[in-house]
Design an enzyme around this catalytic site. Structure first.
Site, PDB file in Angstrom:
ATOM      1  CB  SER A   1     129.994  -5.106 -10.848  1.00 50.70           C
ATOM      2  OG  SER A   1     130.649  -6.351 -10.759  1.00 50.70           O
TER       3      SER A   1
ATOM      4  CG  ASP B   1     133.464  -4.420  -9.236  1.00 50.65           C
ATOM      5  OD1 ASP B   1     132.680  -3.551  -8.831  1.00 50.65           O
ATOM      6  OD2 ASP B   1     133.096  -5.524  -9.664  1.00 50.65           O
TER       7      ASP B   1
END
Length: 731
Positions: free
Chosen positions: A58, A204
């Protein structure tokens, strides 16, 4: 024996950083909190700790990917300081870059959110943010790596972690497109649209591995520096919605896995967990404030970090070879628009014409990409440099919205004077896109309320850049027109009109439109309530030619701060075109916005005049309502000639820097105007009406809302509750 001595000699000849243990850096996910990674990197560089492998998830993949690509911590800090997160997290380009057709759409009362409709069911996007501008930003930042397909060949070997949301598996990017790998790694579910890479739908990486220690170990790291910036769980008071509960469940699972990973680290590995206070994962407007806590947290581990340090001269040599190389501009020998994921790839290709045969101007290219994206039909338009048969070029991949290609639009406009006079407008719109590869679309709109109407139109751009268009349409409108008798409404007429028309136009750029139209139809009028003070019941054949030009550079349709909008329209009614009457009508609309600090001013003018005998339809230009001679009701004043001048001031309340907020305004207006049956009476001082208003405004997700009070010097006064933009398009 000689071989052993040779190996020893080579080892001693290697610089200290090549002989030192391989130090792997693990940068965890945490949204805006991940800016703390920059502070950690600053300490590592100050203490001369060479990194030989980076694994990130991320936000950790952004910082880690940029560092691996040769940026210094100061470079990344500078980049972060220059990011306008409000703009980056808004996929659309500025309104000024919209195609003219979409600019006009913003002036209507329809909500900006449009779900899709396919196979008999309503479809919704998979994320609130498509990530278009974020991907363009990452492309610019990593452009110098475009020839590096193997992430082991970056300045520092790098891995980005994402999640295959279909299979529930970890995906580790070790090669490919660096910008796309980073974008996939940070596709926070519900917030960002998942992205498909090599046939896998990715979100993610934090879902399966928020602190990818195992990935760094697999890269060959001997020692690890692990930075965890995960957000704390929400308190009971913040768990106030089903969405908050769902996200808390996801966070609990992530934190449990992260805690297990951190507990399993070796005694020689270094854990860094910055104290980031109340900086939330979504607080990108506060991300810069996370750098200092990251630096402080790393300094708490100085004694351990210094054990990994190498001599200053050796570190300088290592850092020098790790620096980002300057990029020679990409020579665009060819431009290839991929057609497999968009039904309107030809429109994008036409928009990007003219870049071949010269070095790539990235800023101009991104601007043209943004203009094409602003049409509103794309999930993303991605691009990347490619090399084929010794020639360099650009590959562009437009991706149609996954919840299209047909869309529903809804809208509501309300006006209430709190004295029994109110009106509403409810609208439904259905748009079919991708009719052909050049952007043709078919739109139908149904309206109920003050105006009942149906309009169906087909829009087809044409020309090398789509600068021409044709628009055949069918339209029906019916509405009640009040007529004053003295100071009160004496009667009300019901007017109906049906038209079949063909509009054609030329748009030299996104700010200008020149257009003409031919239309034929029929209109009727009948007395609904009161006395016959205006005209008897009638039927009228309509035949007309329209000519006009429009210029629009306003930055916003609801509470503009800059730009202007002007439109001049001429209508000629002719018996040759099937009209029962002959006459001419001219309408001029102009608005100009200025801003200084939190204060905004909107200047406006509306002028309408007729010549000869143009009949009833289009001849009258009603005035009245909020900001249109405030104090009067909607459309209460009518005449063959009308004029309105106004100045509207409004001031933004609260902190403009907040990333996610609903802006509120206070404001006031000064207005003057009149209606007349004779042109020379229009600006007669005795006929002029002076009015003003005070109001509160809210720029809500459902459109602007105004609560105000207006009064005219004639004594007319009214309170208002209005939904809808104060900038109304010419009907």
């Amino acid at each position: 024996m000689r071989a052993s001595l040779l190996i020893l000699a080579l080892l001693f000849a290697l610089p200290a950083w090549a002989q030192a243990p391989c130090v792997g850096l693990v940068l965890g996910g945490g949204g805006a909190r991940g800016a703390a990674h920059i502070g950690v990197l600053k300490v590592l560089e100050r203490e001369r700790v060479p990194i030989c492998a980076i694994a990130g998830t991320s936000m950790g993949s952004i910082v880690g990917g940029l560092y691996a690509a040769g940026y210094s911590p100061e470079d990344i800090e500078h980049i972060l300081a220059g990011i306008d997160w409000r703009d980056v997290l808004n996929d659309d380009p500025p309104r000024g870059d919209f195609p003219m057709r979409r600019k006009i759409d913003t002036l209507r009362y329809l909500l900006d959110f449009k779900p899709g409709f396919r196979d008999g069911a309503i479809q919704f996007p998979r994320g609130a943010i498509q990530g278009q501008k974020l991907l363009l930003l990452l492309r610019r930042l990593t452009l110098h790596t475009w020839r590096t397909n193997d992430f082991d060949q970056l300045k520092i070997p790098f891995r980005a972690v994402a999640t295959d949301i279909v299979r529930g598996e970890q995906v580790v990017f070790d090669r490919g497109d660096l910008a796309l790998a980073i974008r996939a790694s940070m596709s926070v579910p519900a917030a960002f649209q998942p992205i498909k890479v090599d046939g896998r739908l990715l979100v993610d990486g934090g879902i399966v591995n928020n602190v990818p220690v195992d990935v760094a170990k697999a890269m060959g790291a001997d020692r690890l520096i692990v930075v965890d910036v995960g957000a704390p769980l929400l308190g009971e008071g913040d768990l106030n919605s089903p969405f908050a509960i769902s996200m808390q469940m996801l966070d609990i699972l992530m934190k449990q896995r992260t805690a297990a990973v951190m507990a399993d680290l070796g005694s020689e590995d270094i854990k860094i967990q910055p104290d980031l206070g109340d900086i939330s994962s979504a607080a990108f407007d506060r991300s810069f404030a996370a750098i200092a806590p990251g630096e402080r947290a790393a300094e708490l581990r100085l004694s351990e970090l210094r054990q990994l340090a190498i001599p200053e001269s050796d570190y300088a040599a290592w850092r020098e070879q790790q620096r980002k190389a300057e990029l020679d501009p990409v020579l665009v020998d060819f431009l290839d628009v991929v057609r497999t994921r968009s039904a309107t790839a030809g429109y994008v290709e036409r928009e990007l014409a003219g870049f071949e045969g010269r070095p790539l101007d990235v800023e101009r290219f991104d601007s043209r990409i943004g203009h094409a994206y602003g049409q509103g039909n794309y999930e993303r338009i991605a691009w990347r440099p490619v090399e084929r048969e010794g020639r360099s070029g650009i590959e562009v991949t437009p991706v149609d919205k996954g919840w299209g290609p047909n869309y529903l639009g809804f809208g509501l406009q309300i006006s209430d004077n709190f004295e029994g006079r109110n009106s509403y407008q409810l609208g439904f719109e259905y748009t079919m896109t991708g009719i052909n590869r050049y952007g043709g679309e078919w739109r139908s709109r149904l309206e109920f309320g003050e105006i009942t109407g149906l309009r169906s139109e087909f829009f087809q751009p044409a020309g090398e850049r789509g600068q021409y268009y044709v628009l055949p349409y069918l339209e029906y409108r019916a509405f009640d027109q009040p007529v004053l008798g003295g100071s009160s409404v004496a009667s009300q007429y019901r007017l109906r009109r049906s038209l079949l028309g063909l509009e054609f136009g030329y748009e030299p750029d996104r700010n200008w439109r020149f257009y003409g139209a031919l239309a034929h139809g029929r209109g009727t009028g009948s007395l609904a309530i009161g006395d016959d003070v205006l005209f008897p019941d009638f039927e009228e054949d309509l035949g007309e030619f329209r000519l006009g030009f429009l210029r629009d550079t306003l930055d916003d349709a609801d509470f503009p701060t800059s730009g202007s909008r002007g439109e001049l329209r001429l209508i000629a009614k002719r018996e040759l075109l099937g009209s029962d009457v002959e006459g001419e009508i001219a309408t001029l609309v102009w608005d100009k916005a200025l801003a200084r600090g939190k204060n905004r001013v909107l200047f406006g003018a509306r002028l309408h005049s007729t010549w000869n005998s143009p009949g009833i339809f289009d001849a009258f230009a009603p005035i009245g309502g909020f900001l249109n001679l405030s104090g009067y009701n909607e459309r209460e004043l009518i005449g063959l000639h009308s004029a309105l001048l106004r100045t509207v001031w409004y001031r933004r309340l609260g902190d403009e820097g907040q990333l996610f907020s609903v802006p509120a305004y206070i404001g006031a207006s000064i207005e003057t105007g009149s209606v007349a049956t004779e042109r020379d009476e229009l600006f007669d001082g005795a006929a002029l009406i002076h009015a003003g208003s005070l109001f509160l405004g809210l720029d809500s997700p459902f459109g602007p809302i105004f609560l105000g009070y207006g009064r005219a010097n004639s004594g007319a006064a009214s309170a208002y509750l209005n939904f809808g933009t104060p900038l109304r398009p010419t009907p």
